[in-house]
Design a protein around this motif. Structure first.
Motif, PDB file in Angstrom:
ATOM      1  N   PHE A   9       0.884  -1.292   0.288  1.00 56.32           N
ATOM      2  CA  PHE A   9       0.333  -0.240  -0.286  1.00 56.32           C
ATOM      3  C   PHE A   9       0.635   1.157  -0.378  1.00 56.32           C
ATOM      4  N   SER A  10       0.656   2.066  -0.608  1.00 58.25           N
ATOM      5  CA  SER A  10       1.008   3.475  -1.034  1.00 58.25           C
ATOM      6  C   SER A  10       0.347   4.526   0.606  1.00 58.25           C
ATOM      7  N   LYS A  11       0.983   5.238   1.131  1.00 59.28           N
ATOM      8  CA  LYS A  11       0.898   6.391   2.093  1.00 59.28           C
ATOM      9  C   LYS A  11      -0.492   7.483   1.342  1.00 59.28           C
ATOM     10  N   SER A  12      -1.048   7.174  -0.296  1.00 47.12           N
ATOM     11  CA  SER A  12      -2.472   8.146  -0.359  1.00 47.12           C
ATOM     12  C   SER A  12      -2.890   7.006  -1.105  1.00 47.12           C
ATOM     13  N   GLU A 107      10.497   2.905 -11.362  1.00 47.34           N
ATOM     14  CA  GLU A 107      10.774   3.511 -10.273  1.00 47.34           C
ATOM     15  C   GLU A 107       9.212   3.087  -9.160  1.00 47.34           C
ATOM     16  N   ILE A 108       9.698   2.899  -7.448  1.00 50.39           N
ATOM     17  CA  ILE A 108       8.381   2.586  -6.914  1.00 50.39           C
ATOM     18  C   ILE A 108       8.881   3.541  -5.201  1.00 50.39           C
ATOM     19  N   GLU A 109       7.543   3.565  -5.651  1.00 47.70           N
ATOM     20  CA  GLU A 109       7.752   4.583  -3.571  1.00 47.70           C
ATOM     21  C   GLU A 109       7.505   3.423  -2.772  1.00 47.70           C
ATOM     22  N   ASP A 110       8.250   4.442  -1.247  1.00 44.86           N
ATOM     23  CA  ASP A 110       8.142   3.041  -0.222  1.00 44.86           C
ATOM     24  C   ASP A 110       6.649   2.833  -0.134  1.00 44.86           C
ATOM     25  N   GLU A 116       1.583  -2.533   8.181  1.00 46.81           N
ATOM     26  CA  GLU A 116       2.045  -1.309   8.589  1.00 46.81           C
ATOM     27  C   GLU A 116       0.744  -0.216   8.006  1.00 46.81           C
ATOM     28  N   TYR A 117       0.018  -0.842   6.606  1.00 47.85           N
ATOM     29  CA  TYR A 117      -1.021  -0.177   6.185  1.00 47.85           C
ATOM     30  C   TYR A 117      -1.858   0.578   6.917  1.00 47.85           C
ATOM     31  N   LYS A 118      -2.556  -0.761   7.588  1.00 49.20           N
ATOM     32  CA  LYS A 118      -3.690  -0.754   8.852  1.00 49.20           C
ATOM     33  C   LYS A 118      -3.344   0.458   9.853  1.00 49.20           C
TER      34      LYS A 118
END
Length: 127
Positions: A9-12, A107-110, A116-118
């Motif tokens: 999962f991304s933070k967005s 390119e991949i974001e963290d 972690e996403y939960k």
């Protein structure tokens, strides 16, 4: 049916599923819940490039218009056409309703694990 533990999962609030050379990107359950009933989606075309951190889709709900942001830089190889006619599928099955499929990841974001996403979402609600 896709399980959250199989996804990153991304933070967005997008999810990412890696499957060999192909990568699918969708909207998280948390994001669809925050948006409410989704009534329209505008997706890129096959062959379009998506860039990490930049918008690639417009998602309209009864509450607002929002954007989906790409967690990776790659080329779109498929678009989930079913969502164009039935965008509400994102609400009923967000982890199975992929938006785009890409290849040639540059390119991949963290990305976060499901756990972690939960935690990230819980902390966001507390703030």
């Amino acid at each position: 049916m896709t399980k959250a533990t199989e996804l990153k999962f991304s933070k967005s609030h997008e999810w990412v599923l890696f499957d060999g050379d192909k990568v699918r990107i969708g909207l998280s359950d948390y994001a669809q819940d925050q948006l409410g009933d989704i009534v329209f989606i505008d997706l890129p075309d096959e062959g379009d490039d998506v860039t990490k951190g930049e918008s690639f889709a417009d998602i309209e709900s009864v509450k607002a218009v929002s954007e989906a942001y790409s967690p990776i830089t790659a080329t779109v190889t498929a678009v989930n056409e079913e969502l164009l006619d039935s965008p509400e599928l994102i609400n009923t099955a967000p982890l199975d309703s992929w938006l785009i499929e890409v290849e040639g990841v540059d390119e991949i974001e963290d990305l976060l694990s499901a756990e972690e996403y939960k935690k990230f979402c819980e902390e966001s609600e507390e703030a």
